[in-house]
Write a protein that holds these residues in place. Sequence first.
Motif, mmCIF file in Angstrom:
data_model
loop_
_atom_site.group_PDB
_atom_site.id
_atom_site.type_symbol
_atom_site.label_atom_id
_atom_site.label_comp_id
_atom_site.label_asym_id
_atom_site.label_seq_id
_atom_site.Cartn_x
_atom_site.Cartn_y
_atom_site.Cartn_z
ATOM 1 N N ARG A 27 0.830 -1.199 0.000
ATOM 2 C CA ARG A 27 0.000 0.000 0.000
ATOM 3 C C ARG A 27 0.866 1.251 0.000
ATOM 4 O O ARG A 27 1.361 1.695 1.043
ATOM 5 C CB ARG A 27 -0.926 0.004 1.216
ATOM 6 C CG ARG A 27 -1.959 -1.106 1.169
ATOM 7 C CD ARG A 27 -2.883 -1.068 2.375
ATOM 8 N NE ARG A 27 -3.971 -2.020 2.238
ATOM 9 C CZ ARG A 27 -4.953 -2.171 3.120
ATOM 10 N NH1 ARG A 27 -4.961 -1.418 4.216
ATOM 11 N NH2 ARG A 27 -5.900 -3.063 2.922
ATOM 12 N N THR A 32 0.953 1.607 -6.572
ATOM 13 C CA THR A 32 -0.182 1.790 -7.470
ATOM 14 C C THR A 32 0.276 2.271 -8.838
ATOM 15 O O THR A 32 -0.196 1.792 -9.878
ATOM 16 C CB THR A 32 -1.174 2.796 -6.857
ATOM 17 O OG1 THR A 32 -1.607 2.298 -5.598
ATOM 18 C CG2 THR A 32 -2.372 2.998 -7.761
ATOM 19 N N ASP A 275 -9.335 1.215 -3.890
ATOM 20 C CA ASP A 275 -8.673 1.044 -5.176
ATOM 21 C C ASP A 275 -8.962 2.253 -6.065
ATOM 22 O O ASP A 275 -9.693 3.173 -5.688
ATOM 23 C CB ASP A 275 -9.097 -0.258 -5.849
ATOM 24 C CG ASP A 275 -10.593 -0.322 -6.149
ATOM 25 O OD1 ASP A 275 -11.248 0.744 -6.219
ATOM 26 O OD2 ASP A 275 -11.110 -1.442 -6.334
ATOM 27 N N ASP A 276 -8.372 2.246 -7.273
ATOM 28 C CA ASP A 276 -8.502 3.399 -8.156
ATOM 29 C C ASP A 276 -9.952 3.704 -8.510
ATOM 30 O O ASP A 276 -10.349 4.868 -8.597
ATOM 31 C CB ASP A 276 -7.705 3.164 -9.448
ATOM 32 C CG ASP A 276 -6.216 3.263 -9.222
ATOM 33 O OD1 ASP A 276 -5.806 3.497 -8.075
ATOM 34 O OD2 ASP A 276 -5.453 3.102 -10.196
#
Length: 396
Positions: A27, A32, A275-276
């Motif tokens: 994370r 990401t 999430d995105d």
Amino acid sequence: MRPHAQSVMPNFHALRIALIGNHPPRRCGIATYTRDVAAALRAAGHAVHVTAMSEPGSTHAYGAAVDLVVPRDLRAAYAATERAIARWRPDVVLVQHEFGIFGGPAGLWLTDLLDAARVPAILQLHTVLGHPDRDQRAAMDALYRRAAGIVVMARSGRDILRGTYGTGVPIDVIPHGVPDHPPVQPAAMRRRLGWPERPTLLTFGLLSPGKGIETAIEALPAILERVPDVRYVLLGATHPALLAQEGERYRDGLAARARQLGVDHALNMENRYVDDGDLCDALRAADLYVTPYLNPEQITSGTLAYALACGVPTVSTPYRHAEEVLEPDFLFPFGDAGALAARSVPLLSRPSLRDAVGRGLWTASRAAIWPVHASRLGEALRAAARTANVLAIPAA
């Protein structure tokens, strides 16, 4: 065709790219980004081999998305892993660089990995320090000697590199990649998410003291005087390192400060990692995004880039990334709650102003959607791959 949409050109040359960085389920923002840029480069026609750096004590289940894992603090693994990457015969190595990802003094062991690979390498820098300490300077100088190119996400990064380090390595400025979502009215997205129909501010990210959330909470009394039904959503889990060190003490302190100020009814703290897709939904449900960060040297903010791409008006402290992408009227001094409130109230109370600002931000951000980002990054990678296959590494 959407603005800036890319098509495959007849002279397109696909690359075999060895991508090195953090990766989910770890994370952090770089994890990401590594995942998303790998997907964008593959969608552009390139083959991508992912190596993830793992922090001490981690037991992440990376799955098929990651080909190799390097323990950060095991130096012998660096050269051994890169020899494994070399057997994949990449054309170029793309490194996601941030101090702390790699082992050794200021991440110096990354040089072992690059030396073993012996193919051209691009350094994509998520932090560029204008005043490095001795170890940081030594590590970066060593990396620059091994780099065929450098990518930064803000113009000021290029200026710092040239002024502080004097590097002659080619530097490309390629803004952070962003998703391509159509504009939407915040009220419509709030209905979809089941949020109350109230003027909404949002801050997103892993919670830690450097985010300056105290400033935003201390601005709420003044904002509430003008916009009585405002709601401030603080979305994001506590940073894993902070959580391991002190549990939720910092988050609990923010809640206590809101109670002291009498604004706890306007604060909604959602302690979860999203999430995105969920992040973009939350952004499009907000009337205003706030980044009250305290580090003036911060050169990249993925969440700021996403907010602008979703067409969300944003007010921010003047860290380097924000200074480049926001007009002065939307910046406020570090730690200045009164100025934050003064910047926020017009956007919250005048829907026509908010909508006009949001449309302008959304339009400008089409130049950074993932297909465009991957195209520009691919050009930099191809330029690096055309350099000598075995790089000459000058003596320190």
